[in-house]
Design an enzyme around this catalytic site. Sequence first.
Site, short mmCIF file in Angstrom:
data_model
loop_
_atom_site.label_atom_id
_atom_site.label_comp_id
_atom_site.label_asym_id
_atom_site.label_seq_id
_atom_site.Cartn_x
_atom_site.Cartn_y
_atom_site.Cartn_z
N PHE A 1 0.88 5.47 0.39
CA PHE A 1 0.12 6.58 0.94
C PHE A 1 0.74 7.88 0.46
CE2 PHE A 1 -0.34 3.06 3.84
CZ PHE A 1 -1.70 3.07 4.12
N THR B 1 0.85 -1.19 0.00
CA THR B 1 0.00 0.00 0.00
C THR B 1 0.88 1.23 0.00
OG1 THR B 1 -1.65 -1.20 1.28
CG2 THR B 1 -1.86 1.19 1.20
#
Length: 144
Positions: free
Chosen positions: A28, A26
Site C-alpha cells: 500500500f 499486498t
Amino acid sequence: ASSLAGELYGLNVLDEDCQDNEENLTRFIVLSRDPEPLREDVDYKTSIVFAAGDKPGDLFKALSVFALREIDLTKIENRPIPQSFAEQAKGGGDGADSIFENLFYVDFNGSPREEACRNALKHLSEVSPFMRILGSYPSDLIKG
C-alpha cells in the site's frame, strides 16, 4: 500490510485478514498533497511514471538518463493503458494514433534532493512525452 503499518503512519485499519490466499502479498502507499521535506541524513527511493515514445530507441533514451548518472533502478514495470486515459493524464490530444500507450513505473535509489537525480529527471522530461514524480520515501522502510 500489517496493522503495525497503520500504527506507524497514523492510518485506520478498515479490514484484517481479507485475503483469499495465504501467500498473498499486498503493498500500500500513502499519498499526500503536502509531502514531508527530504532530509539530508536519510537515503531515499523515488517512484516515477513516464511514457516512452513509440519510435525505436525511445525507451532506451528514457532509461539511459539514469545509466548516464549511475543511478540504480530498483524496479521497472510497464502498464499498457487506453490511449484516451493517457492523453487525459497529459492534458490533451485525441488518442487517435493507437489504442494503448505504455506507461513505465520506475523506482530508483535517490531523490530530487540529489543533483544527479534532479538532472536525470529533467533530462527524462525532455525525452519523454509524459513524466510525473509519484514521490520519494526513506529506502529503509521498503523491503524489495
